[in-house]
Design an enzyme around this catalytic site. Structure first.
Site, mmCIF file in Angstrom:
data_model
loop_
_atom_site.group_PDB
_atom_site.id
_atom_site.type_symbol
_atom_site.label_atom_id
_atom_site.label_comp_id
_atom_site.label_asym_id
_atom_site.label_seq_id
_atom_site.Cartn_x
_atom_site.Cartn_y
_atom_site.Cartn_z
ATOM 1 N N LYS A 156 6.665 12.438 -1.490
ATOM 2 C CA LYS A 156 6.668 11.233 -0.658
ATOM 3 C C LYS A 156 8.105 10.745 -0.471
ATOM 4 C CE LYS A 156 5.172 6.368 -0.811
ATOM 5 N NZ LYS A 156 4.516 5.351 -1.666
ATOM 6 N N LYS A 202 8.039 -3.854 -7.827
ATOM 7 C CA LYS A 202 8.217 -3.589 -9.256
ATOM 8 C C LYS A 202 8.280 -4.876 -10.068
ATOM 9 C CE LYS A 202 12.104 -1.520 -8.199
ATOM 10 N NZ LYS A 202 12.319 -2.061 -6.837
ATOM 11 N N THR A 239 2.171 4.330 -4.363
ATOM 12 C CA THR A 239 3.178 4.312 -5.424
ATOM 13 C C THR A 239 4.379 3.441 -5.069
ATOM 14 O OG1 THR A 239 4.056 6.362 -4.462
ATOM 15 C CG2 THR A 239 2.652 6.578 -6.401
ATOM 16 N N ARG A 240 5.020 2.910 -6.120
ATOM 17 C CA ARG A 240 6.297 2.218 -6.004
ATOM 18 C C ARG A 240 7.160 2.594 -7.209
ATOM 19 N NH1 ARG A 240 4.262 1.467 -1.859
ATOM 20 N NH2 ARG A 240 4.188 -0.406 -0.538
ATOM 21 N N HIS A 274 0.832 -1.204 0.000
ATOM 22 C CA HIS A 274 0.000 0.000 0.000
ATOM 23 C C HIS A 274 0.872 1.262 0.000
ATOM 24 C CE1 HIS A 274 0.944 -0.630 4.213
ATOM 25 N NE2 HIS A 274 0.645 0.625 4.456
ATOM 26 N N HIS A 305 14.827 3.089 3.153
ATOM 27 C CA HIS A 305 14.829 1.679 2.761
ATOM 28 C C HIS A 305 15.484 0.788 3.811
ATOM 29 C CE1 HIS A 305 15.060 -1.888 0.282
ATOM 30 N NE2 HIS A 305 16.372 -1.933 0.478
ATOM 31 N N CYS A 314 4.419 0.221 6.787
ATOM 32 C CA CYS A 314 4.236 -1.010 6.030
ATOM 33 C C CYS A 314 5.237 -2.028 6.547
ATOM 34 C CB CYS A 314 4.396 -0.776 4.527
ATOM 35 S SG CYS A 314 6.095 -0.433 4.005
#
Length: 375
Positions: free
Chosen positions: A262, A344, A47-48, A44, A266, A311
């Site tokens: 955004k 992706k 965007t990725r 969720h 990572h 997430c």
């Protein structure tokens, strides 16, 4: 009820697999503990990024290119815009493995890549302030995927091709007998000739039912949107980005449809039990501070927080994926451990899983993602 294939976990990879299996004529059942797309897993947040010249290793490039081809196909079939061609700027120290892998990938596969010094980056995109010792590698053909809309598109197509989807139903037991698989939930029992397990952070417990103990570590992650100067940061002018800094690895997206800039981190994060409530954004007090520190150094005009979300990553020790058949059961395919850079690839992973189930092999080289590396 008996099916050809059951898919446990209908998120990113599972929903794509369900579509490809159903499209091939397999009677397919997808079972998920929630109702995908949902906000309990890894897919969720709107965007990725999809990158082609891959900083995490050249072995990913063929998968990234095939994934892009399949996302383009999905757009054509559905008539929906799922990919935004913003381009992607990768930035960091020139000699870092991340940057060198990107440059090497682009040469090996003849990918479009512009290598820019910090002055060129800062002049081309005024929102960035790269330090003098950074370079930028700009991929003009990469961009942004609308992740939840991608899953919705695959779900719609899977159902159109005859797949059944059971939501809000947790699998409690998996049994293997006579080359068949039986799964049990609180309310149902289903059997199938074959099984796909693609349950993200919940994969560890499910795979233990299949005699596998894999090093899968669920990690809490955060990302947030910030107020910005939309004339600078809008997605018509500004790229998605991935920065390897001395403080950590950060990524972000331009302002899409007025949502704001955004940004997420990572690396790092806290190990968690996916069955327990995830602490909300900034309950741990350092979430916004960390992202603001990144912005202060590299995008100083944008630090006013709008809101944040959480997430989960499911991380392997080497941060490479697991895509393989079960070592003991050729009718069980497994996809897990995507370590925060998997979405992706979900289009091509879904296709790979369907190929493994149908023929026991795939056209893609998945040898780097073998379960056996953890033996």
């Amino acid at each position: 009820m008996h099916y050809d294939v059951i898919v446990i976990g209908a998120g990113s990879m599972g929903m794509a697999a369900g579509y490809f299996l159903a499209q091939s004529g397999k009677r397919t059942l997808l079972v998920d503990s929630f109702n995908p797309p949902h906000n309990r897993g890894s897919h969720h947040g709107d965007t990725r990024i999809i990158r082609h010249a891959y900083g995490e290793g050249v072995k990913y490039v063929p998968l990234a290119l095939k994934a892009q081809e399949l996302w383009n196909d999905l757009e054509e079939v559905t008539g929906k815009q799922l990919f935004l061609p913003t381009g992607v700027l990768n930035a960091g120290y020139e000699k870092s493995d991340f940057i060198q892998n990107i440059i090497s990938s682009s040469k090996t596969y003849s990918l479009k890549l512009e290598i820019l010094d910090s002055i060129e980056v800062n002049e081309r995109w005024p929102g960035f302030t790269l330090p003098d010792n950074y370079i930028g590698c700009f991929e003009p053909t990469s961009g942004v995927l609308k992740c939840e809309e991608c899953i919705e598109a695959y779900r719609e197509l899977a159902e159109q091709n005859g797949a059944d989807i059971i939501t809000n139903s947790k699998v409690k037991e998996i049994l293997i007998h006579d080359e068949r698989v039986t799964i049990k939930t609180d309310d149902h029992t289903f059997s199938a000739d074959a099984l796909v397990v693609s349950a993200g952070a919940w994969s560890g417990n499910l795979l233990s039912m299949l005699g596998l103990d894999l090093p899968l570590n669920p990690v809490r992650k955060t990302f947030a949107w910030f107020d910005d100067k939309e004339d600078i940061y809008n997605n018509q002018k500004y790229p998605a980005f991935s920065f390897e800094t001395s403080e950590g690895m950060y990524y972000g997206f331009p302002n899409i449809d007025g949502a704001g800039l955004k940004v997420g981190r990572h690396d790092g994060g806290e190990t968690m039990n996916p069955d327990e409530a995830i602490p909300e954004f900034d309950e741990l007090e350092k979430d916004a501070t960390d992202l603001k520190q990144f912005l202060k150094h590299y995008m100083p005009s944008t630090q006013q927080l709008k809101y944040g979300k959480t997430c989960m990553y499911t991380v392997t020790p080497d941060e490479d994926f697991i895509i393989d058949l079960h070592p003991n059961y050729s009718n069980i395919a497994i996809a897990s451990g995507f370590s925060g850079h998997g979405f992706k690839f979900s289009s091509v992973v879904g296709q790979i899983l369907s190929e493994l189930i149908i023929s026991g092999k795939t056209e893609q080289d998945i040898s780097p993602f073998s379960i056996h590396r953890f033996s």
